[in-house]
Design an enzyme around this catalytic site. Sequence first.
Site, PDB file in Angstrom:
ATOM      1  N   ASP A 196       5.400  20.594  75.059  1.00 31.37           N
ATOM      2  CA  ASP A 196       5.214  19.145  74.924  1.00 31.37           C
ATOM      3  C   ASP A 196       6.537  18.407  74.718  1.00 31.37           C
ATOM      4  O   ASP A 196       7.495  18.960  74.165  1.00 31.37           O
ATOM      5  CB  ASP A 196       4.276  18.851  73.749  1.00 31.37           C
ATOM      6  CG  ASP A 196       2.822  19.193  74.083  1.00 31.37           C
ATOM      7  OD1 ASP A 196       2.507  19.337  75.274  1.00 31.37           O
ATOM      8  OD2 ASP A 196       2.017  19.330  73.145  1.00 31.37           O
ATOM      9  N   GLU A 247       8.116  18.835  68.131  1.00 29.37           N
ATOM     10  CA  GLU A 247       7.313  20.046  67.956  1.00 29.37           C
ATOM     11  C   GLU A 247       7.375  20.910  69.208  1.00 29.37           C
ATOM     12  O   GLU A 247       7.523  22.132  69.139  1.00 29.37           O
ATOM     13  CB  GLU A 247       5.868  19.663  67.631  1.00 29.37           C
ATOM     14  CG  GLU A 247       5.074  20.750  66.954  1.00 29.37           C
ATOM     15  CD  GLU A 247       5.464  20.957  65.497  1.00 29.37           C
ATOM     16  OE1 GLU A 247       5.205  22.057  64.981  1.00 29.37           O
ATOM     17  OE2 GLU A 247       6.036  20.027  64.890  1.00 29.37           O
ATOM     18  N   TYR A 250       0.997  11.736  77.667  1.00 33.67           N
ATOM     19  CA  TYR A 250       1.063  12.463  76.396  1.00 33.67           C
ATOM     20  C   TYR A 250       0.550  11.586  75.260  1.00 33.67           C
ATOM     21  O   TYR A 250       0.930  10.416  75.143  1.00 33.67           O
ATOM     22  CB  TYR A 250       2.493  12.901  76.134  1.00 33.67           C
ATOM     23  CG  TYR A 250       2.633  13.859  74.979  1.00 33.67           C
ATOM     24  CD1 TYR A 250       1.874  15.021  74.937  1.00 33.67           C
ATOM     25  CD2 TYR A 250       3.513  13.603  73.940  1.00 33.67           C
ATOM     26  CE1 TYR A 250       1.999  15.912  73.883  1.00 33.67           C
ATOM     27  CE2 TYR A 250       3.652  14.490  72.889  1.00 33.67           C
ATOM     28  CZ  TYR A 250       2.884  15.641  72.865  1.00 33.67           C
ATOM     29  OH  TYR A 250       3.011  16.520  71.813  1.00 33.67           O
ATOM     30  N   GLU A 262       1.952  25.532  76.224  1.00 35.71           N
ATOM     31  CA  GLU A 262       1.260  25.867  74.984  1.00 35.71           C
ATOM     32  C   GLU A 262      -0.173  26.342  75.186  1.00 35.71           C
ATOM     33  O   GLU A 262      -0.627  27.248  74.501  1.00 35.71           O
ATOM     34  CB  GLU A 262       1.216  24.647  74.036  1.00 35.71           C
ATOM     35  CG  GLU A 262       2.560  24.167  73.563  1.00 35.71           C
ATOM     36  CD  GLU A 262       3.018  22.973  74.371  1.00 35.71           C
ATOM     37  OE1 GLU A 262       2.781  22.963  75.586  1.00 35.71           O
ATOM     38  OE2 GLU A 262       3.622  22.056  73.782  1.00 35.71           O
ATOM     39  N   ASP A 291       8.021  16.447  72.673  1.00 29.51           N
ATOM     40  CA  ASP A 291       8.370  15.904  71.365  1.00 29.51           C
ATOM     41  C   ASP A 291       9.103  16.984  70.568  1.00 29.51           C
ATOM     42  O   ASP A 291       9.383  18.069  71.079  1.00 29.51           O
ATOM     43  CB  ASP A 291       7.124  15.400  70.629  1.00 29.51           C
ATOM     44  CG  ASP A 291       6.047  16.480  70.486  1.00 29.51           C
ATOM     45  OD1 ASP A 291       6.346  17.665  70.759  1.00 29.51           O
ATOM     46  OD2 ASP A 291       4.912  16.148  70.118  1.00 29.51           O
ATOM     47  N   HIS A 306       9.761   8.020  74.884  1.00 29.82           N
ATOM     48  CA  HIS A 306       8.388   8.335  75.223  1.00 29.82           C
ATOM     49  C   HIS A 306       7.712   7.140  75.878  1.00 29.82           C
ATOM     50  O   HIS A 306       8.228   6.028  75.864  1.00 29.82           O
ATOM     51  CB  HIS A 306       7.608   8.727  73.975  1.00 29.82           C
ATOM     52  CG  HIS A 306       8.029  10.056  73.426  1.00 29.82           C
ATOM     53  ND1 HIS A 306       7.453  10.605  72.305  1.00 29.82           N
ATOM     54  CD2 HIS A 306       8.958  10.951  73.835  1.00 29.82           C
ATOM     55  CE1 HIS A 306       8.006  11.778  72.045  1.00 29.82           C
ATOM     56  NE2 HIS A 306       8.930  11.993  72.953  1.00 29.82           N
ATOM     57  N   ARG A 315       0.690  11.957  71.856  1.00 29.02           N
ATOM     58  CA  ARG A 315       1.373  11.836  70.556  1.00 29.02           C
ATOM     59  C   ARG A 315       2.643  11.027  70.767  1.00 29.02           C
ATOM     60  O   ARG A 315       3.680  11.554  71.133  1.00 29.02           O
ATOM     61  CB  ARG A 315       1.678  13.221  69.981  1.00 29.02           C
ATOM     62  CG  ARG A 315       0.429  14.015  69.620  1.00 29.02           C
ATOM     63  CD  ARG A 315       0.757  15.326  68.945  1.00 29.02           C
ATOM     64  NE  ARG A 315      -0.460  16.087  68.695  1.00 29.02           N
ATOM     65  CZ  ARG A 315      -0.961  16.998  69.519  1.00 29.02           C
ATOM     66  NH1 ARG A 315      -0.324  17.282  70.648  1.00 29.02           N
ATOM     67  NH2 ARG A 315      -2.073  17.637  69.232  1.00 29.02           N
TER      68      ARG A 315
END
Length: 819
Positions: free
Chosen positions: A174, A178, A396, A101, A176, A443, A398
């Site tokens: 990432d 998203e 990470y 990203e 997740d 996670h 989040r």
Amino acid sequence: MSEPIQAYCMKCKTKREMRDPQPVFTENGRPATRGTCPVCGTTLFRMGATPAHEGLTPPPPKPTTKKEKKASRKRRSTTSATSGEKSGAQQGKGNKLVIVESPAKARTIGKYLGRGYTVRASLGHVRDLLKSQLSVDIENNFEPTYRVPNEKRALVKELKSAAQKASEIYLATDPDREGEAIAWHLLESMDVPQERARRVVFHEITKNAIQEAFQHPRQIDMQLVNAQQARRILDRLVGYQISPLLWRNVRSRLSAGRVQSVALRMVVEREREIRAFTPEEYWTIEAFFAQMSTRGQDPRPSFKAKLVRVNGKEPHLPNADAAQAILNALQGAQYVITDVRQKQRRRRPSAPFTTSTMQQEASRRLGFGARKTMQIAQQLYEGIDIGDGVVGLITYMRTDSVNVSREAQAEARDYIHKTFGETYVPAKPPVYKTRAKQAQEAHEAIRPTSVWRTPDSIKQYLSRDQYRLYELIWKRFVASQMAPAILDTTSVDIVADTEGRVPADAEQVDETLRAALARNPAYLFRASGSVVRFPGFLVLYEEARDEDAPEEENIHLPDLHAGEHLDALDVQALQHFTQPPPRYTEATLVRALEEHGIGRPSTYAPIISTLQSRGYVRKESKRLVPTELGEVVTDLLVEHFPEVMDIGFTARMEEELDQIAEGKREWVQVLRDFYGPFSQRLATAQKEMQSVQVEEDAGETCEKCGSPMIIKYGRYGKFIACSNFPECRNTKPYQEKIGVQCPECGGDIVEKRTRRGRIFYGCANYPECEWSSWKRPLPVPCPDCGGLLVEANRTTVQCLACEETFSRADIEALQEATE
């Protein structure tokens, strides 16, 4: 003494005097000096001979053949492509293409992958729903219409060209939902079949994690993609269809959101609880006791105890008369210890951080808002140059899981053993249970990528805020793996004898009398205290007290014994009033959202930012206070869309999105179930929602007609206008004070904008005072001359009077010390 050497610092963007200058030679034998910047720690380099080079023999110049020059150029080309700086047309054919990203993440990963890989950054999402329309075909199974924005078309074209030339394509976005959706949108935008691309996932940007991820690639998980799509479409259906109702009936440029509006409702309802609260008076009685053996000492050591029982019941003292009646009854009483209870209590460390708990603790300890915390955490995750290269410092950020990998636990236990000793290492690694309702257990918690990378060892490479947040994350994680603290707790019961059974001069009563006093005492006082026997994790870290939690009172108790007769130094009654529930802070609102299962870790900070930017809430002493506009919008939405504004309903929607991610629900059906009742409410609201005028007092009087001036919203933002419009059309620009006084006239300095939108700062007394500055003034005076300080750049501030420069971190520390 040798003359100081100056060189230009690329980070500070100004000349700095070198710290620790060392004479060196280039490969071609030319003299130079290398040192570090005293402000930011960046390596400084300056060509030219100095007295320090005298007596040193330069290395022989390295011969360069045409063949070596060609090879050097090839190496430079490969390196640039790896870091994402070359376009797709310049990349070597057959390279493996990796897409992430952000450029920072691309640079860090490119360093670990080395030659043969081209790492490019997508700069976030490359495709989204159209902004100009709903972009959801409700009649055709909620089919979304995606579009590459104009500003991303050139980038997508480059990525597509690079993908066509690449031998393999890796999507390293990432870990997740998203990130999974970004990876899928990349493939769709580049017209790349899914079977040709490989998805790699890692929770930390370290060499081992990157290599492990690339050894185990997978296909894109469409269940995660569909969960993200469903969330995006739900938010679009709510936002794009309710917001126009607010524009029509309240004012333009307002917004409603599936999660945002529920969060606003929580803030509004808490404020109304506070308004409706009626304080009730109550009294407590406490006494200060001393042992008889301390008579003659000045001052006498004493301890405090509270009245906890009257005739076996909790005391009810609603007013001063009730409290005074107790004090009258205690006149002349003798006090005897009837029971001493000693126990050992184990206090366990807090779990490592999740997104929510990190934001809460950063707010309590560092004063960071949720948005600032996430921005700094993103920097630590994507990588910082710590001298030997760029490395991701934390996992990470989040996440709602408190899981920790076995490797990280083993490393932490080794560090604890070598630093604190064997007694600080628990027999088994602690296991923590996630409190969030819908945690993604795959996670990990937020932790340092290596505990051996201590905060102090890398402090010179971090900004002040980066260091403070990294230290918080590092200490929290290491403490979570340490042994519990052991406390010795003591609780003492003291009975007031009002019947004359205890001789006034007896230091100790016999067992028969002690037992008689302990049975059904009329007045029972109690004192409790604790002493740390073994500190355990407390030697490193202790979680900050919540902003709304009452202060804990730890009383130091002397060595006391049952049957001991005490002197009462003072018995007093204290008046209190019940308190309303506190307003939310950013931290406590995040905690409440998490506890109710509303939103995801990635949404907490944007929600709070939106509530403030829309004018729905404002901050007062770090507390969130709803504006009149926020209350009006909440009332309208609760009246016309009760399900959307219901906390339980919103939490259930989050559960259904989780079920989509797990493959248990089909995303179109979830949308269909939601939209049926919602569309009916929408149709009714379009007919029945009443217009409401919201006016904010500007605190000024119109100089033309004497009417109050009010704040209005136009195409270009806020402005001030006369409330007597249209009879009076007087208007003024809205000026936002920044809390600094003008150095020339003492007026308020306000933030202004040029016609092209560029921000500058000027005196509110313009045109009488023409002082202005492009650089933001600071509320702290110059430590040298007391003049006005302004922001020179990200790390430096400058005095406008004496032109001296200072480290921004030092000035911020000075400001905190004076507050």
